[in-house]
Scaffold this motif. Structure first.
Motif, PDB file in Angstrom:
ATOM      1  N   CYS A 180      42.011  36.365  44.060  1.00  0.00           N
ATOM      2  CA  CYS A 180      43.056  37.206  43.485  1.00  0.00           C
ATOM      3  C   CYS A 180      43.721  38.018  44.578  1.00  0.00           C
ATOM      4  O   CYS A 180      43.155  38.259  45.645  1.00  0.00           O
ATOM      5  CB  CYS A 180      42.485  38.135  42.413  1.00  0.00           C
ATOM      6  N   THR A 181      44.954  38.439  44.285  1.00  0.00           N
ATOM      7  CA  THR A 181      45.713  39.320  45.165  1.00  0.00           C
ATOM      8  C   THR A 181      46.375  40.386  44.299  1.00  0.00           C
ATOM      9  O   THR A 181      47.081  40.066  43.341  1.00  0.00           O
ATOM     10  CB  THR A 181      46.810  38.543  45.928  1.00  0.00           C
ATOM     11  N   GLY A 182      46.132  41.652  44.632  1.00  0.00           N
ATOM     12  CA  GLY A 182      46.700  42.740  43.855  1.00  0.00           C
ATOM     13  C   GLY A 182      45.790  43.167  42.716  1.00  0.00           C
ATOM     14  O   GLY A 182      44.984  42.381  42.205  1.00  0.00           O
ATOM     15  N   ALA A 183      45.947  44.416  42.305  1.00  0.00           N
ATOM     16  CA  ALA A 183      45.055  44.992  41.301  1.00  0.00           C
ATOM     17  C   ALA A 183      45.112  44.257  39.964  1.00  0.00           C
ATOM     18  O   ALA A 183      44.085  44.035  39.318  1.00  0.00           O
ATOM     19  CB  ALA A 183      45.395  46.469  41.101  1.00  0.00           C
ATOM     20  N   THR A 184      46.312  43.842  39.555  1.00  0.00           N
ATOM     21  CA  THR A 184      46.446  43.184  38.252  1.00  0.00           C
ATOM     22  C   THR A 184      45.723  41.850  38.228  1.00  0.00           C
ATOM     23  O   THR A 184      44.987  41.537  37.283  1.00  0.00           O
ATOM     24  CB  THR A 184      47.932  42.983  37.909  1.00  0.00           C
ATOM     25  N   ILE A 224      39.222  37.300  48.154  1.00  0.00           N
ATOM     26  CA  ILE A 224      40.632  37.219  48.512  1.00  0.00           C
ATOM     27  C   ILE A 224      40.980  35.779  48.843  1.00  0.00           C
ATOM     28  O   ILE A 224      40.106  34.950  49.121  1.00  0.00           O
ATOM     29  CB  ILE A 224      40.977  38.133  49.713  1.00  0.00           C
ATOM     30  N   VAL A 225      42.248  35.468  48.824  1.00  0.00           N
ATOM     31  CA  VAL A 225      42.706  34.140  49.206  1.00  0.00           C
ATOM     32  C   VAL A 225      42.339  33.901  50.675  1.00  0.00           C
ATOM     33  O   VAL A 225      42.670  34.694  51.556  1.00  0.00           O
ATOM     34  CB  VAL A 225      44.226  34.011  49.021  1.00  0.00           C
ATOM     35  N   GLY A 226      41.603  32.821  50.920  1.00  0.00           N
ATOM     36  CA  GLY A 226      41.198  32.487  52.275  1.00  0.00           C
ATOM     37  C   GLY A 226      40.017  33.284  52.783  1.00  0.00           C
ATOM     38  O   GLY A 226      39.627  33.153  53.946  1.00  0.00           O
ATOM     39  N   ARG A 273      42.246  40.692  36.146  1.00  0.00           N
ATOM     40  CA  ARG A 273      42.220  39.471  35.346  1.00  0.00           C
ATOM     41  C   ARG A 273      41.014  38.604  35.718  1.00  0.00           C
ATOM     42  O   ARG A 273      40.341  38.040  34.845  1.00  0.00           O
ATOM     43  CB  ARG A 273      43.511  38.674  35.536  1.00  0.00           C
ATOM     44  N   ARG A 274      40.726  38.487  37.004  1.00  0.00           N
ATOM     45  CA  ARG A 274      39.579  37.678  37.426  1.00  0.00           C
ATOM     46  C   ARG A 274      38.280  38.251  36.857  1.00  0.00           C
ATOM     47  O   ARG A 274      37.393  37.508  36.432  1.00  0.00           O
ATOM     48  CB  ARG A 274      39.506  37.614  38.942  1.00  0.00           C
ATOM     49  N   GLU A 298      42.399  47.178  44.933  1.00  0.00           N
ATOM     50  CA  GLU A 298      41.883  45.952  44.318  1.00  0.00           C
ATOM     51  C   GLU A 298      40.414  46.110  43.925  1.00  0.00           C
ATOM     52  O   GLU A 298      39.997  45.665  42.852  1.00  0.00           O
ATOM     53  CB  GLU A 298      42.059  44.784  45.288  1.00  0.00           C
ATOM     54  N   MET A 299      39.634  46.753  44.788  1.00  0.00           N
ATOM     55  CA  MET A 299      38.221  46.981  44.448  1.00  0.00           C
ATOM     56  C   MET A 299      38.093  47.852  43.209  1.00  0.00           C
ATOM     57  O   MET A 299      37.261  47.571  42.319  1.00  0.00           O
ATOM     58  CB  MET A 299      37.499  47.639  45.627  1.00  0.00           C
ATOM     59  N   ARG A 300      38.881  48.915  43.141  1.00  0.00           N
ATOM     60  CA  ARG A 300      38.803  49.794  41.973  1.00  0.00           C
ATOM     61  C   ARG A 300      39.180  49.051  40.703  1.00  0.00           C
ATOM     62  O   ARG A 300      38.589  49.276  39.634  1.00  0.00           O
ATOM     63  CB  ARG A 300      39.698  51.019  42.170  1.00  0.00           C
ATOM     64  N   ALA A 301      40.152  48.146  40.797  1.00  0.00           N
ATOM     65  CA  ALA A 301      40.562  47.384  39.622  1.00  0.00           C
ATOM     66  C   ALA A 301      39.427  46.497  39.119  1.00  0.00           C
ATOM     67  O   ALA A 301      39.185  46.391  37.905  1.00  0.00           O
ATOM     68  CB  ALA A 301      41.791  46.536  39.954  1.00  0.00           C
ATOM     69  N   ILE A 302      38.712  45.874  40.033  1.00  0.00           N
ATOM     70  CA  ILE A 302      37.589  45.018  39.649  1.00  0.00           C
ATOM     71  C   ILE A 302      36.492  45.850  38.994  1.00  0.00           C
ATOM     72  O   ILE A 302      35.978  45.510  37.921  1.00  0.00           O
ATOM     73  CB  ILE A 302      37.040  44.261  40.874  1.00  0.00           C
ATOM     74  N   VAL A 303      36.133  46.954  39.644  1.00  0.00           N
ATOM     75  CA  VAL A 303      35.034  47.781  39.136  1.00  0.00           C
ATOM     76  C   VAL A 303      35.393  48.423  37.798  1.00  0.00           C
ATOM     77  O   VAL A 303      34.600  48.398  36.848  1.00  0.00           O
ATOM     78  CB  VAL A 303      34.645  48.858  40.166  1.00  0.00           C
ATOM     79  N   ASP A 304      36.590  48.998  37.713  1.00  0.00           N
ATOM     80  CA  ASP A 304      36.984  49.653  36.466  1.00  0.00           C
ATOM     81  C   ASP A 304      37.033  48.663  35.307  1.00  0.00           C
ATOM     82  O   ASP A 304      36.636  48.987  34.175  1.00  0.00           O
ATOM     83  CB  ASP A 304      38.344  50.332  36.631  1.00  0.00           C
ATOM     84  N   THR A 305      37.518  47.450  35.580  1.00  0.00           N
ATOM     85  CA  THR A 305      37.590  46.432  34.529  1.00  0.00           C
ATOM     86  C   THR A 305      36.191  46.016  34.093  1.00  0.00           C
ATOM     87  O   THR A 305      35.904  45.892  32.896  1.00  0.00           O
ATOM     88  CB  THR A 305      38.371  45.204  35.026  1.00  0.00           C
ATOM     89  N   ALA A 306      35.312  45.800  35.062  1.00  0.00           N
ATOM     90  CA  ALA A 306      33.936  45.432  34.730  1.00  0.00           C
ATOM     91  C   ALA A 306      33.280  46.519  33.883  1.00  0.00           C
ATOM     92  O   ALA A 306      32.611  46.232  32.882  1.00  0.00           O
ATOM     93  CB  ALA A 306      33.139  45.196  36.005  1.00  0.00           C
ATOM     94  N   ARG A 307      33.476  47.777  34.276  1.00  0.00           N
ATOM     95  CA  ARG A 307      32.892  48.895  33.524  1.00  0.00           C
ATOM     96  C   ARG A 307      33.388  48.903  32.080  1.00  0.00           C
ATOM     97  O   ARG A 307      32.624  49.147  31.142  1.00  0.00           O
ATOM     98  CB  ARG A 307      33.262  50.216  34.189  1.00  0.00           C
ATOM     99  N   SER A 308      34.665  48.645  31.912  1.00  0.00           N
ATOM    100  CA  SER A 308      35.237  48.663  30.565  1.00  0.00           C
ATOM    101  C   SER A 308      34.653  47.563  29.697  1.00  0.00           C
ATOM    102  O   SER A 308      34.694  47.645  28.467  1.00  0.00           O
ATOM    103  CB  SER A 308      36.766  48.529  30.621  1.00  0.00           C
ATOM    104  N   LEU A 309      34.104  46.536  30.331  1.00  0.00           N
ATOM    105  CA  LEU A 309      33.520  45.411  29.610  1.00  0.00           C
ATOM    106  C   LEU A 309      31.995  45.486  29.557  1.00  0.00           C
ATOM    107  O   LEU A 309      31.325  44.554  29.123  1.00  0.00           O
ATOM    108  CB  LEU A 309      33.959  44.098  30.271  1.00  0.00           C
ATOM    109  N   GLY A 310      31.440  46.604  30.029  1.00  0.00           N
ATOM    110  CA  GLY A 310      30.006  46.802  29.967  1.00  0.00           C
ATOM    111  C   GLY A 310      29.211  46.049  31.011  1.00  0.00           C
ATOM    112  O   GLY A 310      28.017  45.792  30.827  1.00  0.00           O
TER     113      GLY A 310
END
Length: 430
Positions: free
Chosen positions: A189-193, A166-168, A197-198, A234-246
């Protein structure tokens, strides 16, 4: 003539051994093939072109050889041969005790040079695979690729690159003038989107695993505690994105609510887990989350707290962490949560990784066998490299070490490494 050459090539590819190979023959009185099983007695281990070809009974067994093979014999009688060790949490590009402000002046290029030094120290200590969970820029990738290319000695390396925070928060730049912070800010990053992206940017940079800071951290200058930082979304967004990328995901997490949220989000491992409680343990158990307990920093903390090495804000967090030492690994073992070995080397000294083992027994109540399983089979499964390493089975990469003594009887034997073969390359043969 052309057809003859093609036939020879086909024979070699089919395993006909028409091409001479480099063969290593290792003879030992005691061989731990799988830390979860009983060791073997006198045996001969055969390595062909960097991979384990055979494990033969007896010290006088003759390996299968082809004409022209180059053979090296290693007499390791009196020692225990076992799979190369795996450290699931290191920072190769970081040296312990570096002033916090050095992040503002250290370039990724210099960090890569530091990483090469520490990779060599680490592999000589018997650790043939590591997961590097935080490095600046693409320094970690540079170290990984140089070692894989055989340019320098080191372990197999899986890289996370810069940690997402997170910021800071832990992993961001704090304590500097605003213009400096803006120039060197972390992977924030801030927010799921934004967080998704990160994760995609990390994947684009060629990482092997995604790491994010679910909670505050001990050594960062941020004074926002060790509780949950990212939101559940935000955590779910990171994990779901990582999973989609293997990609697998590791969560830096100290506070119980951050551990619980990270486990519910589906991370593969919670690293640290210092202040776990019953709810956090239940979430980890329900989602099959590994714990990487990282007890080794307590060695460095106890050696240096009160000496002026740490700033006041960091020292206050260190004292809180020290009070909770062992809560994580005791709770995980009692609940049957899988434990993978990890030291946080870079906070603790590189090359002293095996000093984590006695701490696992002291604080967690693990047996020597359980601790060794954590650093071989379990860690290989967590990192997704079980098909390559973790046991001494034919067909796997030749990650082989030998130590004085029997680590199943005396875990400190793992601090007395005398032979290391990493991915088929001889690193040391004392």
């Amino acid at each position: 003539m052309k057809h003859a050459r093609l036939a020879l090539l086909a024979l070699a590819l089919a395993g006909g051994h028409a091409v001479a190979a480099e063969v290593a023959v290792i003879r030992a009185d005691r061989v731990i093939v799988d830390a979860a099983a009983a060791p073997l007695g006198p045996s001969t281990l055969v390595v062909r072109d960097g991979r384990i070809q055979a494990l033969l009974p007896g010290l006088a067994a003759q390996p299968p050889l082809d004409e022209g093979d180059t053979v090296r014999e290693f007499d390791l009688r009196g020692k225990t041969v076992l799979p190369g060790l795996i450290d699931s949490h290191v920072h190769l590009t970081l040296d312990p005790g570096s002033p916090w402000w050095r992040q503002a002046v250290t370039t990724p290029e210099f960090a890569a040079a530091v990483g090469m030094k520490n990779a060599a120290v680490t592999v000589r200590a018997g650790f043939t695979t590591v997961r590097d969970l935080g490095s600046p820029g693409r320094a970690g990738q540079a170290v990984r690729d140089a070692v894989a290319a055989g340019l320098a000695p080191g372990p197999r390396i899986l890289v996370a690159g810069p940690m997402i925070s997170i910021v800071g928060g832990h992993g961001d730049a704090t304590g500097f003038r605003p213009e400096v912070t803006e120039a060197i800010q972390g992977h924030v990053c801030t927010g799921a989107t934004e967080c998704a992206r990160r994760a995609r940017e990390s994947a684009r940079a060629g990482v092997d695993v995604i790491k994010f800071a679910a909670t505050g951290g001990v050594l960062s200058q941020q004074d926002r505690g060790l509780g949950q930082h990212f939101t559940d979304e935000e955590m779910r967004a990171i994990v779901d994105t990582a999973r989609s990328l293997g990609l697998k995901v590791a969560a830096h997490a100290h506070g119980a609510r951050g551990v619980e949220a990270a486990a519910r989000a589906g991370v593969d491992s919670v690293d640290h887990g210092t202040f776990v409680d019953d709810d956090a343990i239940r979430a980890m158990k329900a989602h099959g989350t590994y714990l990487v307990p990282t007890l080794s920093p307590t060695i460095a903390y106890r050696e240096h707290v009160g000496t002026g090495r740490y700033t006041p804000v960091v020292e206050a967090k260190i004292r809180i962490r020290l009070e909770a030492t062992g809560r994580n690994i005791r709770a995980a073992r009692q609940a049957g949560i899988p434990i993978a070995f990890g030291t946080d080397a870079g906070v603790s000294d590189h090359g002293r990784n095996a000093e984590e083992f006695p701490l696992m027994l002291e604080y967690g109540g693990l047996t020597a066998r359980e601790a060794l399983v954590a650093a071989t089979r379990n860690a290989a499964e967590l990192l997704g490299v079980a098909a390559e390493t973790g046991t001494l089975e034919p067909g796997k990469a030749a990650d082989i070490i030998a130590v004085d003594g029997d680590p199943l009887d005396d875990i400190t034997a793992l601090q007395r490494v005398r032979f290391v073969m990493a991915d088929g390359r001889i690193v040391r043969a004392d």
